[in-house]
Enzyme design. Structure first.
Site: not given
Lengths: 277, 230
Positions: A53-54
């Protein structure tokens, strides 16, 4: 390696053919099955695979900070709590990855090797723009996989030795390469992280402010995005945070990150008291 | 009808070996010396772009004498070999022995089957965790391999230089000591006064076992001046 030894044991012709300084071009010629683009995808849906993810990155006075959370998800399940998503691409650049973890890690490995291979053969480093273009070409080659839902979206940044500043590039699945100013984020929590960075970034910040801002942005992303993991104080798992300056790529150590995470937590505790007013 | 001249295999091989040896003898020498923290390579080379000493992989370096285009080709092949192997398996699975074998086969095949042997002599060296685990392989134009201990000299006056190195070299020397020794030996002439080679005309590199991952490091003129100045 099956064809690396010819009939008489000598190095095959592909090894001694002069011309390319690119490991990818060499692989495409000699052993295309090892390339992600050399594999045909069977029909049907791809089973759930871990997604990373981020990633956030921001420039500061004299360099760049890149940080990534440690969570990988497969659907609604947490596939990993301690995956690493920010890597040194070479001595003066960093690459962070969001998207299908397996393919992204392979891409990073190939990209690191591509830069090192060029450096060894040519005896000089590629320019920062050259590295970004190389990465864009690699992503463009995986467009077919992206269309099957196996997208890889990297964030690339580094210290530009010619200009003496940190620079940052984002990419899309079609191989588009965009230079970002100041800061950027990719991945599922990127909307929240970008909002956070917009308020917390200021021009001319120093390295330690930049590290704190990066961690703060990840905490904000983890707050609103289920697929992003915040600092884990119980297991003592911290985000991977790296700085790239004229001195090269440095990973921020765990002790420093624990202090930064505590600082950010204290800021939030006082400003976001949950008790009834 | 014309008959081709008969040339005995002995004569054929000897001619080729003489040809290769002559080509190699024209070039400047390279010395490779083991020291306490690694392996040092030195040669006289005024060019800063056309290297005779280069990095192959994390712990492996390459040094060559002879025809530039031929050993440059082998160097690139070596980098490709090592990178492909490291990518297919793991970085720790790339070793100097495998690379030396691949080079030996290539040199040997060219020597026996092609019209002209390669006019090169190579050293492939790998630095280990301790001096006992260091490996230095010397490869000749005909594909023969020698596993060397401690030091190698090759090129123009290889034998003369080897003797001079053997006189002064001992295990456990420091980097400063081996660089001094290398510069003194490279400046030695068969007759007459020894020359003093300026740091700007030297190409020196080390495989430093204390460095993490990539052990190869070039010593540029300023660093050399400092090292030799003492």
């Amino acid at each position: 390696m099956s064809r690396s030894a010819g009939g008489d044991g000598r190095l095959p012709a592909a090894f001694t053919t002069p011309g390319t300084s690119s490991f990818l071009d060499f692989l495409a010629q000699h052993e295309p099955s090892l390339l992600p683009t050399g594999r045909a995808l069977p029909p049907g849906d791809v089973p759930a695979a871990p997604h990373a993810t981020t990633i956030v990155a921001l420039t500061f006075d004299g360099g760049l900070v890149m940080a990534g959370d440690r969570r990988a998800t497969a659907g609604s399940m947490i596939a990993s709590r301690h995956i690493e998503k920010v890597f040194p691409a070479d001595d003066y650049s960093a690459v962070g990855i969001a998207g299908t973890a397996g393919l992204a890690l392979e891409l990073v490995r190939l990209f690191q090797l591509e830069l090192e291979h060029y450096e060894k053969i040519e005896g000089t480093l590629l320019s920062l723009d050259g590295k970004a273009n190389r990465l864009a070409t690699m992503i463009r080659g995986s467009l077919a996989l992206a269309m099957q839902g196996l997208a890889v979206v990297p964030l690339f940044g580094g210290f530009d030795l010619d200009r003496g500043t940190g620079r940052l590039f984002s990419f899309d699945v079609t191989g588009g390469r965009y230079e970002e100013t100041d800061f950027h984020a990719v991945g599922s929590g990127s909307v929240f992280a970008r909002g956070s960075l917009k308020k917390l970034w200021w021009p001319g910040m120093n390295a330690s402010d930049a590290v704190r801002t990066a961690v703060h942005a990840l905490v904000d992303a983890a707050d609103d995005d289920a697929a992003t993991g915040g600092p884990d104080t119980v297991r003592r798992i911290w985000p991977v945070v790296a700085t790239v300056t004229a001195d090269g790529y440095r990973r921020v150590d765990d002790a420093a990150l624990a202090a930064v995470a505590a600082e950010v937590e204290a800021l939030r505790r006082t400003s976001e008291g949950g008790e009834q007013r | 009808m014309t008959m081709p001249f008969y040339v005995s295999p002995e004569q054929l091989m000897k001619d080729r070996a003489d040809y290769a040896r002559k080509g190699i003898a024209r070039g400047r020498s390279v010395v490779v010396l083991q020291y306490d923290d690694g392996i040092a390579f030195a040669t006289e080379n005024p060019s800063r772009a056309l290297h005779k000493i280069s990095e192959i992989y994390d712990r492996i370096a390459f040094a060559a004498v002879g025809k530039y285009n031929e050993f440059e080709n082998l160097r690139v092949a070596g980098v490709r070999y090592a990178d492909l192997r490291g990518y297919s398996y793991d970085r720790s699975d790339v070793n100097a022995r495998g690379l030396a074998n691949a080079y030996a086969q290539t040199l040997g095949t060219v020597f026996t089957t092609e019209s002209k042997p390669l006019e090169v002599e190579l050293v492939v060296a790998e630095v280990g965790a301790t001096p006992e685990l260091d490996q230095i392989y010397r490869l000749s134009y005909d594909g023969s391999v020698a596993d060397e201990r401690g030091h190698v000299a090759m090129g123009g006056q290889a034998e003369h230089l080897s003797e001079k190195v053997a006189e002064s070299w001992g295990p456990g020397m420091s980097l400063e000591e081996v660089v001094h020794l290398a510069v003194r030996v490279l400046g030695a002439q068969p007759e007459g006064e020894d020359r003093v080679i300026e740091p700007t005309a030297l190409e020196v590199a080390v495989l430093d076992r204390t460095r993490p991952r990539r052990a190869f490091r070039r010593l540029a003129a300023p660093a050399l001046t400092e090292l030799l100045g003492a």
